[in-house]
Design a protein around this motif. Structure first.
Motif: not given
Length: 769
Positions: A502, A504, A552, A555-556, A559, A572
């Protein structure tokens, strides 16, 4: 899918531990309160009946006993549950690791099997005669296989090794250390294994040699698989990496047509080194895994330096990536120092094993290491201070590193003269348009396909295979996240070592940052030199597969977009599974039939003119005869006949390149007397003239051999932007076929076919008019 990155704690496990601590506190408080309760009950029962008091005391004792049993049973049950959960988690991780390793090995073995079948189908290798098999080693690469044969025919391994160190039967008029000059350790090791294992009883030498190269290719793709797996946490990324590698095979490997080339022996070790470096840079690994990665890194670096003469240039580019990591404080200083130790140790051992090769002492890799160490010594507080001060310190640091490195290299070259150093600088000046030259060798190398700018076909093929679009997406996200991390580090903010999904922040993982720098630097070189694509494209496949399979990365992105309608973690995870599944299905549907069709298509590689030439040499020429010709053809002549030659297809040796220029003069516009003097100075008995060079037709007119010779010899006239050749003598390769004086005075034709004309260099000049 296997998670190789060792996350510190799970949220569920953390909640369990907190519950257990609360239960323990409650038990302690109840134990402290029990004596007080007993005292209160006793004071309240004074003056009551004796039977009721005894009953109350008995009930209290029973309650105390039950509480004690509960206290004893409750910790045991919680410990049992925690042990069961940890055991099941460990079992799941081991199962995922096992199946991931099995998939990696299976991909490597299947690729090696496929390449073996494709090679046999393309060249009809299994039904050819020995000479025809050896001719399939194209581009002059067969020269390396000759030394492998020599080691097997020698009376003993020691005797063969001694003869290669004092080789006077390869280049006419010279005694060379072939092991050092040609980097023959792969042939030495392969021949030694062939002798020791007794493989001569059940496999032919050529099949053992070819099988060794294909085995290394299996290690190559397995290392790429593991590298992508380590970074993404799922072995689906590894399978996607191998798929893209196979589909883009024309741009990822040269093993299809030139098996013995040094690249095919060295690049698998470089792939292993990159995979070990990726694991070593990772934060979430145990000390045992870190040590294993470090030992693999050290061994692979040494072998890579040992088997390829250009390896220190590749490691120099890698060293620049590590310099950026250390300068921006993105990796612990301890790990960076350990990597420098591995580099220095590998360079020292390679220097000894390559018979004190001066090229390693003047290599840019060693200069970079020396400059980095000295700059760090003078700037011990470089990573302290506000943003502006740190930026200024960084600029000074880079200046010190490169100034010290260049000074060290200059001093080494003055103490130990290196013949190729000035030539490389001159070559780069001409390549980048800073200078112009008429030198044949410089222009000859610039006209080689490996040193030319890649065409649009490379990027078109990568786009059609869906690699390039996803690569640009992954690179953009990782690069922007890396720049954010660099800004935070320069501002004094610490890096998180225990990243969660989370968070990110894919750009805070040191292994990801390294690969961002790696792909940018090698990609920049691939845009300048077409040959660098074999160092860039495989890692494009690996890096892209890692990105699309990594939660990841997605998620980046979420974010940055501040996604709130759907939980970003869930989305994600879904995309990291759905996107590679869709890509894999489309690749399977479109390319799997094509790959299988390559094994069923009937191909034929047959060169009857070359076979006829080699047969004549073996039957008619003297054993001690010396042949002159183009380097590629001389490599085949040396392999198939064992005769001495005037030059070798080795473009990293300036002395051999000068001899190649002299031999190529048979295609220039010079007199018969001049050519005769050149050939006799090289002690040549026969000269082979190739029709493909003499009558070469090419759209790129300035890169034909005869054009380069005319420019170097000053036999050109420029008129309105056009180049015209002019000389008082005709072109030698044309004039000698006319069989008139003075050409017949110096040369006698002894063999010819459609492709080759062989002339004997007369030892006694006969003047005929």
């Amino acid at each position: 899918m296997t998670d190789l990155r060792c996350r510190k704690t799970d949220s569920s496990e953390g909640e369990k531990e907190e519950d257990e601590r609360q239960n323990e506190l409650e038990l302690e408080t109840t134990q402290a309160r029990e004596p007080l309760d007993a005292v209160d009950d006793g004071s309240a029962s004074v003056g009551g009946d004796g039977d009721e008091q005894q009953k109350d005391e008995g009930e209290v004792k029973e309650e105390d006993a039950e509480q004690k049993r509960d206290e004893l049973n409750r910790p045991e049950s919680s410990v049992k549950r925690s042990k069961c959960s940890s055991a099941s988690g460990l079992l799941q991780r081991l199962a995922r690791l096992f199946f991931g390793c099995l998939a990696a090995v299976a991909c490597g073995v299947l690729y090696a099997t496929y390449m073996s079948l494709y090679h046999d189908r393309k060249f009809w290798f299994s039904i050819r005669q020995e000479v025809e098999r050896e001719i399939t080693f194209q581009g002059g690469s067969g020269l390396y296989y000759y030394y492998y044969k020599h080691m097997l025919t020698a009376p003993s391994f020691e005797r063969g090794f001694y003869e290669l160190m004092l080789d006077n039967r390869t280049v006419s008029g010279q005694t060379i250390n072939a092991v050092e000059r040609l980097s023959l350790y792969p042939e030495l090791i392969t021949s030694f294994i062939y002798r020791v294992t007794g493989s001569q009883d059940f496999v032919e030498p050529i099949y053992f040699y070819v099988g060794a190269v294909f085995g290394l290719q299996a290690i190559y793709v397995t290392a790429l698989f593991v590298c992508s797996w380590v970074m993404s946490g799922t072995w689906v990324a590894g399978m996607l990496t191998v798929s893209w590698y196979v589909i883009n095979r024309p741009d990822t490997t040269k093993v299809d047509y030139a098996i013995p080339l040094r690249d095919n022996w060295a690049l698998p070790y470089f792939s292993c080194q990159v995979a070990a470096l990726t694991g070593f840079l990772s934060n979430n690994i145990s000390s045992a895994t870190e040590m294993c990665c470090y030992l693999t890194l050290s061994a692979a670096t040494f072998i890579f330096l040992l088997v390829w003469e250009h390896s220190h240039y590749v490691l120099f580019i890698q060293g620049l990536c590590l310099l950026l990591l250390d300068s921006f404080d993105l990796v612990p200083a301890r790990k960076n120092a350990d990597i420098h130790k591995a580099y220095l140790g590998a360079l020292f051992l390679a220097y000894l094993f390559q018979f004190q090769n001066p090229a390693l002492l003047s290599s840019p890799l060693l200069s970079l290491l020396i400059g980095t160490v000295l700059a760090r010594y003078f700037q011990q507080k470089m990573k302290m201070g506000p943003l502006v001060a740190r930026v200024m310190k960084l600029v000074l640091h880079f200046y010190l590193v490169f100034t010290t490195g260049i000074t060290f290299s200059y001093l080494v070259k003055k103490l130990i003269p290196v013949s190729e150093s000035d030539f490389i600088l001159k070559f780069l000046e001409v390549k980048f348009g800073l200078n112009m030259t008429t030198d044949f060798i410089t222009n000859f190398l610039l006209c080689q396909e490996s040193f030319q700018t890649p065409g649009q076909d490379l990027f078109l093929r990568l786009t059609q295979a869906s690699v390039l679009p996803f690569y640009l997406l992954v690179l953009t996200v990782c690069l922007l996240s890396t720049l954010e991390t660099i800004y935070r580090r320069l501002s004094g903010q610490p890096m998180k070592t225990n990243l969660r999904l989370e968070d990110g922040r894919i750009g805070e993982q040191p292994e990801v940052i390294y690969h961002v720098f790696h792909t940018l630097l090698f990609g920049g070189l691939a845009l300048l030199f077409d040959g660098m694509k074999y160092l860039w494209t495989p890692y494009v496949c690996m890096f892209t597969a890692f990105g699309v399979c990594s939660p990841d990365l997605w998620m980046t992105v979420f974010k940055w977009l501040k996604l709130k309608s759907i939980h970003p973690v869930v989305l994600s995870m879904i995309l990291s599974t759905a996107v590679p599944t869709i890509i894999g299905f489309s690749l399977w549907r479109e390319y799997c039939p094509r790959v299988l069709a390559e094994l069923s298509d009937v191909q034929e590689f047959y060169d009857p003119d070359t076979v006829e030439l080699i047969s004549w040499i073996k039957s008619q020429a003297q054993v001690a005869a010396v042949f002159a010709g183009s380097p590629q053809l001389l490599g085949t002549v040396k392999l198939c006949s064992g005769s001495a030659v005037t030059s070798l297809p080795l473009y990293s040796d300036i002395d051999l390149l000068r001899r190649t220029e002299d031999t190529y003069q048979v295609y220039s516009m010079r007199s018969a007397e001049d050519i005769y003097k050149i050939l006799t100075s090289q002690k040549a008995n026969y000269v082979i003239i190739e029709e493909s060079i003499c009558n070469e037709l090419s759209l790129n007119k300035g890169c034909r051999i005869k054009d380069l010779l005319d420019i170097a010899n000053g036999h050109v006239v420029y008129d309105k932007g056009e180049i015209y050749s002019f000389s008082k003598h005709g072109r030698f390769c044309h004039e000698i076929k006319m069989n008139y004086s003075p050409y017949t005075n110096y040369f006698t034709r002894v063999f010819w076919n459609r492709s080759y004309h062989v002339y004997k260099v007369n030892s006694v000049i006969s003047f005929q008019y």
